[in-house]
Design an enzyme around this catalytic site. Sequence first.
Site, mmCIF file in Angstrom:
data_model
loop_
_atom_site.group_PDB
_atom_site.id
_atom_site.type_symbol
_atom_site.label_atom_id
_atom_site.label_comp_id
_atom_site.label_asym_id
_atom_site.label_seq_id
_atom_site.Cartn_x
_atom_site.Cartn_y
_atom_site.Cartn_z
ATOM 1 N N SER A 102 0.863 -1.080 -0.171
ATOM 2 C CA SER A 102 0.008 -0.009 0.175
ATOM 3 C C SER A 102 0.894 1.486 -0.022
ATOM 4 O O SER A 102 1.463 1.597 -0.866
ATOM 5 C CB SER A 102 -0.879 -0.034 1.228
ATOM 6 N N ASP B 211 -0.105 -4.321 -3.818
ATOM 7 C CA ASP B 211 -1.227 -3.365 -3.750
ATOM 8 C C ASP B 211 -0.876 -1.860 -3.524
ATOM 9 O O ASP B 211 -1.334 -1.238 -2.525
ATOM 10 C CB ASP B 211 -2.311 -3.668 -3.053
ATOM 11 N N HIS C 73 -7.648 -5.338 -0.003
ATOM 12 C CA HIS C 73 -6.330 -4.706 0.261
ATOM 13 C C HIS C 73 -5.667 -5.147 1.384
ATOM 14 O O HIS C 73 -4.500 -5.457 1.499
ATOM 15 C CB HIS C 73 -6.698 -3.254 0.522
#
Length: 393
Positions: free
Chosen positions: A239, A262, A317
Amino acid sequence: ADPVLPPRLGRGSMGGTQSLALPLGKGPHHVGCTDVMVGHTQQGLFIRLFYPCLPQAGAEQPLWIPRYEYCDGLANFAHCSRRWCAPLFSIIIGSCRVPVSWNGPFKPCSSGYPLIIFSHGLGAFRTLYSSVCSELASWGFMVAALEHRDHSASATYFCTAEAGREEWIPYQRVPQGQKEFYFRNKQVHQRAEECVRALRLFEDISSGKFALNVLHQDFDLSVLKDSTDLTKVAVMGHSFGGVTAVLALVKEPGFRCAVALDAWMFPLENALYPEVLKPVLFINTEKFQTPESIAKMKKLSSRNSQTKIITILGSVHQSQTDFTFLTGKLVNRIFGMRGTLDPYKGLDITSRAALAFLQRHLNLEEEFDQWDNLLEGIADSVVPAAPFCRSKL
């Protein structure tokens, strides 16, 4: 001291069943783990290090959430009442342990282990990716999971020079009236610089410089001196940590490639994209990415044929964090958080794709190329590039 519990069993603090079962690494090495803090200011470093270790009977396993303050930080990050949620998190997940040997005896390696610097996501901290970090360590990597001090961790701290005094650094939301891009862009630069400083620390240790671990662990850092191969270093993250890894490639020539789980591409300024010359493996989940973010990844892959983008179907996620292994419905609901894909299968795909990519770009002589098909998005539950979806971002 608590009795050391096997990874799949265990009791919660109030006699309930433990709600987390983190997987053991599947590679040929046992995995050890220690915490390393250097420096007495915010400019120092805080790392959880996963490494191949010698098997040890009755080894202690570290707590997954190291201290209560992190439960408090998670409650704050999740917009929950700290008064109620922090104790609740502590009861539900406070007794969970990571199935690795705490301060386990380091397994020397004359050719040197390759090194991965790992960067966490927004609101996370150094231990929340223990499953992927210990999996990679079990295949013969040293994995240094940073705890960033840019106010993006849900909680972190440093030890001042005054004996026993800790200074806590809380999570900070974007200040009112400030544009999110400028706030996050400043953070991503600080995070990437921390990744570079982590590499410098390993260079210092390898050159024989004494590095003082201010936490006084029972682990002698000098044992790493002749067992790290600093010609084989990658940077990885999830992330906010995924885009941190991309930026670290620009800042530090010593990083040969990046694995971005991600990646949240928003905080990186457009002017830097032409400077990302090294290969990146983007491993996306199905439900997170926006068309804008994917377009930025494609910009990088159009410049470098070795940059790959794949998507794991049935994943969300949080599937790339340890939270996906939480079995409790309550915590899953609070953190939103499991896709339809079996978490163990998701971890397998993520780690094997990363290993195949790392073999290719760190010139490793292993058999990780058996998973090369994953890099082309050819496998069950994997597709190349990104599926079209409307993200909630």
